[in-house]
Design an enzyme around this catalytic site. Structure first.
Site, PDB file in Angstrom:
ATOM      1  N   SER A 124       0.819  -1.212   0.000  1.00 22.19           N
ATOM      2  CA  SER A 124       0.000   0.000   0.000  1.00 22.19           C
ATOM      3  C   SER A 124       0.854   1.264   0.000  1.00 22.19           C
ATOM      4  O   SER A 124       2.001   1.261   0.454  1.00 22.19           O
ATOM      5  CB  SER A 124      -0.913   0.027   1.225  1.00 22.19           C
ATOM      6  OG  SER A 124      -1.702  -1.133   1.293  1.00 22.19           O
TER       7      SER A 124
HETATM    8  N1  SAH Z   1      -1.198  -4.764   3.786  1.00 23.16           N
HETATM    9  C1  SAH Z   1      -0.355  -5.082   2.631  1.00 23.16           C
HETATM   10  C2  SAH Z   1      -0.971  -4.720   1.303  1.00 23.16           C
HETATM   11  C3  SAH Z   1      -2.060  -5.623   0.987  1.00 23.16           C
HETATM   12  S1  SAH Z   1      -2.440  -5.906  -0.698  1.00 23.16           S
HETATM   13  C4  SAH Z   1       1.007  -4.447   2.762  1.00 23.16           C
HETATM   14  O1  SAH Z   1       1.238  -3.674   3.688  1.00 23.16           O
HETATM   15  O2  SAH Z   1       1.858  -4.764   1.920  1.00 23.16           O
HETATM   16  C5  SAH Z   1      -3.839  -6.942  -0.346  1.00 23.16           C
HETATM   17  C6  SAH Z   1      -3.484  -8.344   0.092  1.00 23.16           C
HETATM   18  O3  SAH Z   1      -4.699  -8.975   0.483  1.00 23.16           O
HETATM   19  C7  SAH Z   1      -2.907  -9.199  -1.035  1.00 23.16           C
HETATM   20  O4  SAH Z   1      -1.685  -9.739  -0.640  1.00 23.16           O
HETATM   21  C8  SAH Z   1      -3.972 -10.276  -1.241  1.00 23.16           C
HETATM   22  O5  SAH Z   1      -3.443 -11.534  -1.615  1.00 23.16           O
HETATM   23  C9  SAH Z   1      -4.637 -10.335   0.121  1.00 23.16           C
HETATM   24  N2  SAH Z   1      -6.004 -10.871   0.126  1.00 23.16           N
HETATM   25  C10 SAH Z   1      -7.002 -10.619  -0.751  1.00 23.16           C
HETATM   26  N3  SAH Z   1      -8.113 -11.294  -0.404  1.00 23.16           N
HETATM   27  C11 SAH Z   1      -7.813 -11.989   0.723  1.00 23.16           C
HETATM   28  C12 SAH Z   1      -8.547 -12.871   1.570  1.00 23.16           C
HETATM   29  N4  SAH Z   1      -9.820 -13.194   1.322  1.00 23.16           N
HETATM   30  N5  SAH Z   1      -7.920 -13.394   2.651  1.00 23.16           N
HETATM   31  C13 SAH Z   1      -6.626 -13.093   2.923  1.00 23.16           C
HETATM   32  N6  SAH Z   1      -5.881 -12.274   2.165  1.00 23.16           N
HETATM   33  C14 SAH Z   1      -6.464 -11.716   1.079  1.00 23.16           C
END
Ligand code: SAH
Length: 235
Positions: free
Chosen positions: A79
């Site tokens: 992010s």
């Molecule tokens: N917080 C992260 C950025 C997240 S990007 C950071 O600081 O880098 C969003 C993430 O959510 C991705 O890695 C994706 O694989 C995960 N994601 C999406 N749907 C999900 C779900 N249902 N359960 C767990 N993770 C999920």
């Protein structure tokens, strides 16, 4: 966490020598976030401390302190620092949640920022290689208060470890993830981007007993939260 950080540098020769430059870059990033209206000193101090360049691939090192989202593989992104700062500020706006759940570990950066401030973070991720990489980073950087879990569907939360004083969803949900409401502790909150791609808003859900108050904030842009259909679930 200083000693662990030095060790982590030794294990990553590509960032050896980047230490001083990265400290200056982080100081500049913090000034930028201040200019954008982030005024929580605790949050700014955490952003100044966490080495975002440790959470991106080597090829991205030089862009690690730009205020932008960056690719982390598998179609996902780390992010934007401004968003991390904003979500973290909302999370601690009225006290320090003791037990926090993050859904969407990704690179692990947001969890690390939370871990600088709060005692206990659970974070779940559905993509195994991202989960494994993030786990390794938490260990190498000495974040012992972060517990990472691989979860096929993080939207179901972690019922065995809740309720949580705060839940932070870092992927965009098509609609409010009601399945998680029961895992918000009484008096707690959930922060979640909601809406179809291109039309998401940051939402805060406050729990007061059996009442849930929903507040819509700024427009945001997150990768999608993947919800598994019931017929795809195993077990
Ligand atoms: N917080 C992260 C950025 C997240 S990007 C950071 O600081 O880098 C969003 C993430 O959510 C991705 O890695 C994706 O694989 C995960 N994601 C999406 N749907 C999900 C779900 N249902 N359960 C767990 N993770 C999920």
């Amino acid at each position: 966490m200083g000693a662990e950080t030095v060790n982590a540098h030794d294990k990553h020769p590509h960032v050896r020598g980047f230490g001083m430059a990265s400290a200056r870059s982080r100081a500049r990033l913090v000034e930028r976030l201040r200019g954008l209206g982030i005024d929580d000193e605790t949050v700014l101090a955490a952003i100044e401390k966490v080495q975002r360049h440790q959470f991106v691939d080597e090829a991205m090192t030089s862009r690690a302190y730009d205020d932008t989202a960056l690719p982390i593989g598998y179609g996902q992104t780390i992010s934007q620092p401004y968003i991390v700062a904003q979500m973290t500020s909302l999370l601690i706006a009225e006290g320090r949640p003791e037990n926090v759940l993050e859904i969407g570990t990704g690179s692990g950066y947001q969890a690390a920022v939370l871990a600088e401030i709060l005692p206990s973070i659970y974070t779940v991720e559905r993509i195994q290689p991202l989960y494994e990489r993030a786990r390794r980073r938490f260990a190498e950087l000495g974040y012992r208060n972060v517990r990472a879990r691989l979860a096929r569907d993080g939207v179901l939360g972690l019922p065995d470890y809740g309720p949580f004083d705060a839940i932070l969803v870092t992927a965009g949900a098509e609609r409010l993830p009601k399945a998680l409401y029961a895992q918000i502790a009484d008096g707690g909150r959930m922060i979640v981007p909601v809406g179809p791609s291109g039309d998401q808003r940051l939402m805060v859900i406050y729990r007061d007993g059996a009442n849930y108050r929903e507040q819509a904030l700024d427009a945001v842009s997150f990768v999608p939260l993947i919800e598994q259909r019931a017929d795809e679930r195993i077990g």
